[in-house]
Design a protein around this motif. Structure first.
Motif, PDB file in Angstrom:
ATOM      1  N   GLU A  16      -3.993  -2.054  11.087  1.00 40.52           N
ATOM      2  CA  GLU A  16      -4.554  -3.123  10.254  1.00 40.52           C
ATOM      3  C   GLU A  16      -5.568  -2.585   9.249  1.00 40.52           C
ATOM      4  N   LEU A  17      -6.342  -1.564   9.646  1.00 41.73           N
ATOM      5  CA  LEU A  17      -7.281  -0.951   8.708  1.00 41.73           C
ATOM      6  C   LEU A  17      -6.536  -0.339   7.522  1.00 41.73           C
ATOM      7  N   ILE A  18      -5.391   0.279   7.783  1.00 42.20           N
ATOM      8  CA  ILE A  18      -4.629   0.945   6.722  1.00 42.20           C
ATOM      9  C   ILE A  18      -3.901  -0.066   5.839  1.00 42.20           C
ATOM     10  N   THR A  19      -3.244  -1.061   6.474  1.00 44.51           N
ATOM     11  CA  THR A  19      -2.362  -1.964   5.727  1.00 44.51           C
ATOM     12  C   THR A  19      -3.010  -3.292   5.360  1.00 44.51           C
ATOM     13  N   ALA A  71       1.238  12.269   8.722  1.00 43.06           N
ATOM     14  CA  ALA A  71       0.384  12.626   9.864  1.00 43.06           C
ATOM     15  C   ALA A  71      -0.494  11.456  10.286  1.00 43.06           C
ATOM     16  N   LEU A  72      -0.974  10.674   9.318  1.00 42.32           N
ATOM     17  CA  LEU A  72      -1.807   9.509   9.636  1.00 42.32           C
ATOM     18  C   LEU A  72      -0.962   8.411  10.271  1.00 42.32           C
ATOM     19  N   GLU A  73       0.238   8.176   9.727  1.00 42.86           N
ATOM     20  CA  GLU A  73       1.118   7.185  10.350  1.00 42.86           C
ATOM     21  C   GLU A  73       1.482   7.614  11.769  1.00 42.86           C
ATOM     22  N   SER A 101      -5.780  14.264  10.215  1.00 42.11           N
ATOM     23  CA  SER A 101      -4.543  13.666   9.689  1.00 42.11           C
ATOM     24  C   SER A 101      -4.417  13.774   8.169  1.00 42.11           C
ATOM     25  N   LEU A 102      -5.528  14.009   7.454  1.00 41.16           N
ATOM     26  CA  LEU A 102      -5.462  14.153   5.993  1.00 41.16           C
ATOM     27  C   LEU A 102      -5.474  15.618   5.563  1.00 41.16           C
ATOM     28  N   ASP A 103      -5.462  16.545   6.537  1.00 39.76           N
ATOM     29  CA  ASP A 103      -5.491  17.968   6.214  1.00 39.76           C
ATOM     30  C   ASP A 103      -4.218  18.386   5.488  1.00 39.76           C
ATOM     31  N   GLU A 112       4.428  17.201   8.150  1.00 36.51           N
ATOM     32  CA  GLU A 112       4.635  16.842   9.559  1.00 36.51           C
ATOM     33  C   GLU A 112       5.790  15.850   9.701  1.00 36.51           C
ATOM     34  N   PRO A 113       6.691  16.062  10.696  1.00 37.18           N
ATOM     35  CA  PRO A 113       7.799  15.116  10.895  1.00 37.18           C
ATOM     36  C   PRO A 113       7.315  13.815  11.533  1.00 37.18           C
TER      37      PRO A 113
END
Length: 676
Positions: free
Chosen positions: A203-206, A241-243, A271-273, A279-280
């Motif tokens: 929810e924070l992301i979307t 990576a974040l997802e 995750s933002l590196d 990343e798959p």
């Protein structure tokens, strides 16, 4: 409802209503002793005789009071008023996270991680104390005016050692954030909180929850049966990576989720590196853990609309093989050289098996990356090698949560499948000690940002035109080189050159007077006119903090676009050395101060009225203090108590030591000096 102005527990004066819930109401109140605002949760009047509700209220007070963390709402006091239980908590003046998301979505991804890190840090502490929240949702997460997160409402939190955790058919919590096992009334574990955290991160992301429906049951079914909707299909700018952090946290089977909130935080922080850009997509190992077959009401099996002739044809077809002639293999067996065919068939089978086995030998074996977070670097290397993987780069990074020399995260992350022999990079904690900010002015932005991020800093980029600094290189940094800070708690803004400003009809700017402008206003002015700001901060008794003291070149000067303007920004008046000391102490409640049997009849008659009054009010406490602002001859506090009470008294002692004297029922029980 409690009326405004009511003095709860003879200490907390009700100011206003903050909220009403199913179990309790929350009020804004003033602590008349410490003279500060607090939030008071009071059990509803109509529920005070229900043992189950009282137990839940007491459980919340117990669970929260055991958790001391900057991101958990603190419990300051617990008591009863005329039989009505209440709980006093710190007052958080700000919105809940649901309201914040609604007003500010879409959020910057670094802001998402900053908020989520605070939530995860708090939940990690709760889990360390074996307390499961069970109702994590944005409505139970508050945010103060400085952007700090505070988790509240442990009303249905359960300790792991309590038998009620294994109760089934008892679903509690908010269905939009509830794990599949909770919706079935099954075993609730720490991984159930992890699932809720994954939904909050989604929810924070979307800006929305993943599942909605007309009824709670329909939403619960979606959590149990449907995959989490893809974030990247909505927004390609979100890294895979974040997802993956969301996907792993919200896996249907608890075994596929993060082992701990700390492990989730470590994965989220990297995750933002750039190293994780390829990343798959995360794929769970166990799939859907719901082994129960859910029968939807109204569902009926379809009937076959077959006609009678079709049934007869099927019956004839079943009889048909009996009428056929012998098969080819029956004829072969009947023949005298049937064994030749057997040898040929066996040879073909052996050949096929050898070919298949040789093909598998050439294909690399797949292995899963083991979870090595929060263990020592050498032990992590041994564990990776034992799994058939090689250790790649070792990246050192500051961490407030992971011990120095222990693994924060891996790249690829735990649970990903790799060919045997592939390399895995380790991100290892370099501890929480203060580090000096490096000088990156003039450096290439990408290299400088990577250097700072590897040290644990958050990096924010701002672009400005510059006639002197090449495009892509850094003009200035918000924190000067050499300043010692904690990287994990520090954001550095890098101002990056956009190259020369585009030519206007006039390539010169006449500087306006920025004196007493705010820093932001000056930055907006510089950006609008293609100027570069050089910011210097210093103390000032005359100019308000954050406002500009002076500028060079001065107002009215004509300069080329892209030129640098140096400004001096006020840090406010220099603070004097701390001379305020806070003295904490507790006065015990003893009841009647004297025994009436020791008094004469005359004494009893003289004291009868005053003792009755004293017994009604409790112990009479008088506090005297001496400091720069108070005299020991005057009473500082005069009150009655009916229970042990703690006090926190500030002393201003610039001009010498202070003194504290406490009198209870006419007897001095504390008399001491207060010094720096």
């Amino acid at each position: 409802m409690i009326d405004k102005g009511y003095l709860l527990g003879e200490r907390y004066r009700i100011i206003d209503t903050l909220g009403e819930g199913g179990m309790a109401n929350v009020y804004l109140a003033e602590d008349i002793i410490l003279q500060r605002k607090v939030a008071v949760k009071i059990l509803r009047l109509d529920l005070q005789n229900e043992p189950q509700t009282q137990a839940r209220f007491q459980r919340e007070a117990l669970a929260t009071s055991e958790l001391s963390h900057p991101n958990i709402v603190s419990v300051l006091d617990v008591g009863t008023d005329h039989g009505l239980p209440y709980m006093v908590m710190e007052y958080v003046d700000g919105p809940d996270l649901k309201e914040y998301i609604r007003k500010n979505s879409p959020l910057d991804l670094r802001e998402v991680i900053r908020i989520m890190d605070q939530i995860l840090s708090a939940v990690a502490l709760a889990h360390k104390h074996n307390v499961i929240h069970r109702d994590l949702k944005p409505q139970n997460i508050l945010m103060d005016k400085r952007g700090n997160i505070k988790i509240a409402d442990f009303g249905i939190a359960v300790a792991l050692n309590q038998s009620s955790i294994t109760q089934t058919n008892s679903v509690m919590g908010s269905v939009h954030y509830m794990s599949p096992e909770q919706t079935r009334g099954g075993l609730v574990t720490k991984q159930s909180d992890i699932y809720s955290l994954g939904i909050i991160l989604y929810e924070l992301i979307t800006g929305t929850v993943p599942f909605n429906g007309d009824t709670p049951v329909s939403i619960a079914l979606k959590h149990a049966q449907e995959p989490i909707p893809s974030i990247r299909k909505k927004d390609k700018s979100v890294p895979q990576a974040l997802e993956n952090v969301v996907l792993k946290a919200t896996a249907k089977d608890p075994r596929d989720r993060y082992a701990s909130a700390q492990a989730m935080k470590a994965d989220l922080d990297s995750s933002l590196d750039p190293e994780r850009s390829d990343e798959p997509v995360f794929v769970p190992n166990h799939g859907n853990s719901d082994d129960e077959t859910i029968v939807l009401s109204g569902f009926k099996p379809q009937k076959t609309n077959s006609k009678e002739p079709q049934k007869e044809e099927k019956a004839e077809a079943e009889k048909e093989p009996a009428k056929k002639k012998k098969s080819f293999w029956q004829n072969v067996k009947a023949h005298k050289w049937w064994w030749i065919f057997s040898i040929i068939a066996a040879g073909l089978i052996i050949f096929i098996m050898i070919f298949a086995l040789s093909g598998n030998d050439n294909k690399p074996k797949q292995v899963n990356v083991p979870d090595v977070t929060n263990i020592a670097e050498k032990a992590a290397e041994d564990k990776l090698e034992a799994a058939g993987l090689q250790v790649g780069r070792i990246i050192r990074r500051q961490s407030d949560d992971v011990k120095k020399g222990y693994v924060i995260a891996t790249n690829p992350t735990a649970g990903n499948s790799l060919d045997q022999g592939k390399t895995v990079n380790l991100i290892v904690s370099s501890g929480t000690s203060m580090v000096k900010v490096p000088d990156v002015v003039g450096d290439d932005y990408d290299k400088a940002a990577e250097k700072l991020e590897n040290q644990g800093f958050d990096v924010v980029r701002e672009d400005q035109f510059s006639n002197k600094i090449p495009q892509g290189n850094i003009i200035s940094q918000s924190i000067a080189a050499g300043v010692e800070v904690k990287p994990t708690q520090t954001t550095i803004t890098l101002v990056v050159s956009r190259g020369r400003a585009p030519r206007h009809r006039s390539n010169t700017v006449t500087l306006k007077d920025l004196h007493n402008y705010s820093l932001k206003s000056a930055q907006d002015y510089a950006r609008e006119h293609g100027l570069t700001l050089q910011i210097n901060q210093e103390y000032s008794d005359d100019v308000e903090k954050g406002m500009i003291i002076s500028m060079d070149p001065g107002p009215g000067t004509k300069v080329d676009r892209g030129s640098t303007v140096a400004i001096r920004v006020s840090r406010g008046p220099k603070e004097e050395k701390e001379t305020t000391i806070t003295k904490n102490f507790t006065v015990s409640y003893v009841g009647s101060a004297t025994d009436s049997s020791d008094k004469t009849d005359n004494d009893k008659d003289e004291d009868s009225s005053s003792s009755k009054l004293s017994e009604n009010k409790g112990d009479h406490v008088q506090i005297y203090i001496k400091d720069d602002d108070h005299s020991l001859n005057n009473i500082y506090r005069d009150l009655y108590i009916k229970r042990d009470m703690s006090f926190s008294i500030p002393f201003s002692i610039k001009n010498g030591p202070g003194q504290l004297r406490v009198v209870r029922n006419g007897e001095t029980i504390l008399n001491e000096k207060v010094t720096k």
